[in-house]
Motif scaffolding. Structure first.
Motif, PDB file in Angstrom:
ATOM      1  N   PRO A   1      35.338  52.954  57.981  1.00 42.75           N
ATOM      2  CA  PRO A   1      35.438  51.855  58.954  1.00 42.75           C
ATOM      3  C   PRO A   1      36.602  50.926  58.614  1.00 42.75           C
ATOM      4  N   LEU A   2      37.200  50.343  59.643  1.00 43.61           N
ATOM      5  CA  LEU A   2      38.392  49.532  59.436  1.00 43.61           C
ATOM      6  C   LEU A   2      38.128  48.349  58.508  1.00 43.61           C
ATOM      7  N   PHE A   3      36.974  47.710  58.621  1.00 45.99           N
ATOM      8  CA  PHE A   3      36.701  46.553  57.762  1.00 45.99           C
ATOM      9  C   PHE A   3      36.639  46.969  56.291  1.00 45.99           C
ATOM     10  N   GLU A   4      36.118  48.165  56.004  1.00 43.31           N
ATOM     11  CA  GLU A   4      36.086  48.647  54.621  1.00 43.31           C
ATOM     12  C   GLU A   4      37.495  48.951  54.125  1.00 43.31           C
ATOM     13  N   ARG A   5      38.304  49.559  54.981  1.00 43.97           N
ATOM     14  CA  ARG A   5      39.681  49.882  54.597  1.00 43.97           C
ATOM     15  C   ARG A   5      40.469  48.614  54.289  1.00 43.97           C
ATOM     16  N   PHE A   6      40.243  47.580  55.096  1.00 55.81           N
ATOM     17  CA  PHE A   6      40.928  46.312  54.855  1.00 55.81           C
ATOM     18  C   PHE A   6      40.566  45.746  53.485  1.00 55.81           C
ATOM     19  N   LEU A   7      39.293  45.716  53.169  1.00 54.72           N
ATOM     20  CA  LEU A   7      38.866  45.145  51.896  1.00 54.72           C
ATOM     21  C   LEU A   7      39.405  45.956  50.723  1.00 54.72           C
ATOM     22  N   LEU A   8      39.363  47.267  50.821  1.00 56.20           N
ATOM     23  CA  LEU A   8      39.900  48.121  49.763  1.00 56.20           C
ATOM     24  C   LEU A   8      41.399  47.891  49.582  1.00 56.20           C
ATOM     25  N   ALA A   9      42.117  47.738  50.685  1.00 57.71           N
ATOM     26  CA  ALA A   9      43.564  47.529  50.623  1.00 57.71           C
ATOM     27  C   ALA A   9      43.897  46.196  49.965  1.00 57.71           C
ATOM     28  N   LEU A  10      43.194  45.129  50.351  1.00 55.79           N
ATOM     29  CA  LEU A  10      43.448  43.829  49.734  1.00 55.79           C
ATOM     30  C   LEU A  10      43.117  43.848  48.241  1.00 55.79           C
ATOM     31  N   ARG A  11      42.024  44.514  47.881  1.00 56.28           N
ATOM     32  CA  ARG A  11      41.666  44.585  46.462  1.00 56.28           C
ATOM     33  C   ARG A  11      42.742  45.313  45.661  1.00 56.28           C
ATOM     34  N   ALA A  12      43.323  46.367  46.248  1.00 60.03           N
ATOM     35  CA  ALA A  12      44.387  47.088  45.554  1.00 60.03           C
ATOM     36  C   ALA A  12      45.608  46.201  45.378  1.00 60.03           C
ATOM     37  N   GLY A  13      45.948  45.419  46.401  1.00 61.08           N
ATOM     38  CA  GLY A  13      47.074  44.506  46.291  1.00 61.08           C
ATOM     39  C   GLY A  13      46.834  43.430  45.255  1.00 61.08           C
ATOM     40  N   GLU A  14      45.624  42.926  45.192  1.00 57.19           N
ATOM     41  CA  GLU A  14      45.305  41.918  44.186  1.00 57.19           C
ATOM     42  C   GLU A  14      45.367  42.507  42.780  1.00 57.19           C
ATOM     43  N   ALA A  15      44.877  43.728  42.613  1.00 59.63           N
ATOM     44  CA  ALA A  15      44.934  44.377  41.305  1.00 59.63           C
ATOM     45  C   ALA A  15      46.374  44.581  40.850  1.00 59.63           C
ATOM     46  N   ALA A  16      47.292  44.696  41.814  1.00 60.21           N
ATOM     47  CA  ALA A  16      48.712  44.857  41.482  1.00 60.21           C
ATOM     48  C   ALA A  16      49.403  43.521  41.219  1.00 60.21           C
ATOM     49  N   GLY A  17      48.676  42.420  41.331  1.00 60.63           N
ATOM     50  CA  GLY A  17      49.259  41.116  41.038  1.00 60.63           C
ATOM     51  C   GLY A  17      49.082  40.094  42.131  1.00 60.63           C
ATOM     52  N   GLY A  18      48.990  40.545  43.390  1.00 61.38           N
ATOM     53  CA  GLY A  18      48.748  39.654  44.506  1.00 61.38           C
ATOM     54  C   GLY A  18      49.746  38.518  44.615  1.00 61.38           C
ATOM     55  N   ASP A  19      49.267  37.395  45.131  1.00 58.60           N
ATOM     56  CA  ASP A  19      50.050  36.166  45.213  1.00 58.60           C
ATOM     57  C   ASP A  19      50.291  35.683  43.785  1.00 58.60           C
ATOM     58  N   LYS A  20      51.547  35.494  43.411  1.00 49.28           N
ATOM     59  CA  LYS A  20      51.846  35.189  42.010  1.00 49.28           C
ATOM     60  C   LYS A  20      51.371  33.805  41.580  1.00 49.28           C
ATOM     61  N   ARG A  21      50.951  32.963  42.526  1.00 50.17           N
ATOM     62  CA  ARG A  21      50.404  31.655  42.172  1.00 50.17           C
ATOM     63  C   ARG A  21      48.924  31.733  41.811  1.00 50.17           C
ATOM     64  N   GLY A  22      48.240  32.808  42.281  1.00 47.45           N
ATOM     65  CA  GLY A  22      46.800  32.919  42.063  1.00 47.45           C
ATOM     66  C   GLY A  22      46.099  33.310  43.349  1.00 47.45           C
ATOM     67  N   ARG A  23      44.862  32.812  43.541  1.00 46.34           N
ATOM     68  CA  ARG A  23      44.087  33.200  44.711  1.00 46.34           C
ATOM     69  C   ARG A  23      43.196  32.043  45.142  1.00 46.34           C
ATOM     70  N   GLN A  24      42.945  31.953  46.447  1.00 45.90           N
ATOM     71  CA  GLN A  24      42.111  30.876  46.949  1.00 45.90           C
ATOM     72  C   GLN A  24      41.345  31.257  48.210  1.00 45.90           C
ATOM     73  N   SER A  25      41.992  31.946  49.160  1.00 41.38           N
ATOM     74  CA  SER A  25      41.304  32.241  50.411  1.00 41.38           C
ATOM     75  C   SER A  25      41.650  33.642  50.902  1.00 41.38           C
ATOM     76  N   ALA A  26      40.823  34.138  51.830  1.00 42.76           N
ATOM     77  CA  ALA A  26      41.025  35.475  52.395  1.00 42.76           C
ATOM     78  C   ALA A  26      40.284  35.547  53.720  1.00 42.76           C
ATOM     79  N   ALA A  27      40.649  36.520  54.544  1.00 45.62           N
ATOM     80  CA  ALA A  27      40.000  36.647  55.851  1.00 45.62           C
ATOM     81  C   ALA A  27      40.182  38.054  56.401  1.00 45.62           C
ATOM     82  N   ILE A  28      39.236  38.463  57.245  1.00 41.17           N
ATOM     83  CA  ILE A  28      39.331  39.689  58.025  1.00 41.17           C
ATOM     84  C   ILE A  28      38.972  39.353  59.462  1.00 41.17           C
TER      85      ILE A  28
END
Length: 245
Positions: A139-166
């Protein structure tokens, strides 16, 4: 300063956006989706008008590349903007201004795009793309969450993390999924928790609402409660996630 993915599920026709950042309430600023028209993600030194005006251009018949050209040409701050958008049929385009904070860039693929700025490095976009591709069929919502998690594991926003949305639309005039985490120490974990909640009663309640096929929806509280109970019972017999739209 964020990264996001704009995508279409060719099997269901669903179109949506997932986004994560180290800033407050990203879901209120970045994602814009209109049923049957497309999706626009506006970020970096965000110009919210890109969302509404981008959708209006697509609705008027402009192609994605022309829509971006028109949006940026009229904006004196375009050098600090980033935008990627998609028409309902999957055609897409992206723009990263020369003044966006490094690392910044975007990738276009068939039926989806990923863009980000002020990231830890190009691997954030690369790994987001790879995770989304590797999750095809889910499902698209699962793919989105998996994709964001992979991006975060690679470093994500270099300032850190605070919010997210789908935000996802299907054939109805209102969202299928609209879940936002505005301020959290681990926004993707919280986003995943909220999606798990949505997959239960809220998902089936949404199916009882007025729709194009059934303009009055299921009428009456008792009838709605019976419908939800029947759906939950059916899913308990067939396994978690069965029948997810």
């Amino acid at each position: 300063m964020t990264w996001s993915i704009v995508a279409r599920d060719p099997g269901t026709g669903q179109v949506g956006i997932a986004v994560s950042t180290c800033a407050f309430a990203v879901g209120a600023r970045v994602p814009f989706v209109e049923t049957g028209i497309g999706a626009v993600a506006t970020q970096a030194m965000v110009n919210p008008l890109y969302g509404s005006r981008g959708l209006a251009l697509l609705k008027a018949g402009a192609g994605p590349e022309d829509a971006i050209r028109i949006l940026t040409a009229a904006d004196e701050g375009r050098g600090d903007r980033q935008v990627h958008l998609m028409a309902a049929d999957g055609r897409n385009a992206a723009y990263t201004g020369a003044g966006c904070v490094p690392w910044c860039g975007h990738e276009l693929r068939e039926n989806f795009s990923v863009a980000g700025n002020m990231l830890a490095g190009p691997e954030v976009v690369r790994d987001t793309v790879a995770a989304f591709e590797q999750s095809a069929g889910r499902p698209l919502f699962e793919r989105f969450l998996l994709a964001l998690r992979a991006g975060e594991a690679a470093g994500g926003d270099k300032r850190g993390r605070q919010s997210a949305a789908i935000l996802i639309h299907d054939a109805e005039e209102y969202p299928l999924v609209d879940i936002r985490v505005d301020d959290h120490q681990d926004p993707l974990a919280e986003l995943g928790r909220l999606l798990d909640v949505w997959k239960g009663r809220p998902r089936f309640y949404r199916q009882a609402l007025p729709s194009r096929a059934r303009p009055s929806g299921i009428v009456g509280r008792d009838a709605i409660e019976r419908f939800i109970a029947e759906q939950l019972e059916a899913e308990s017999r067939t396994g978690p996630g069965a029948g997810v739209a």
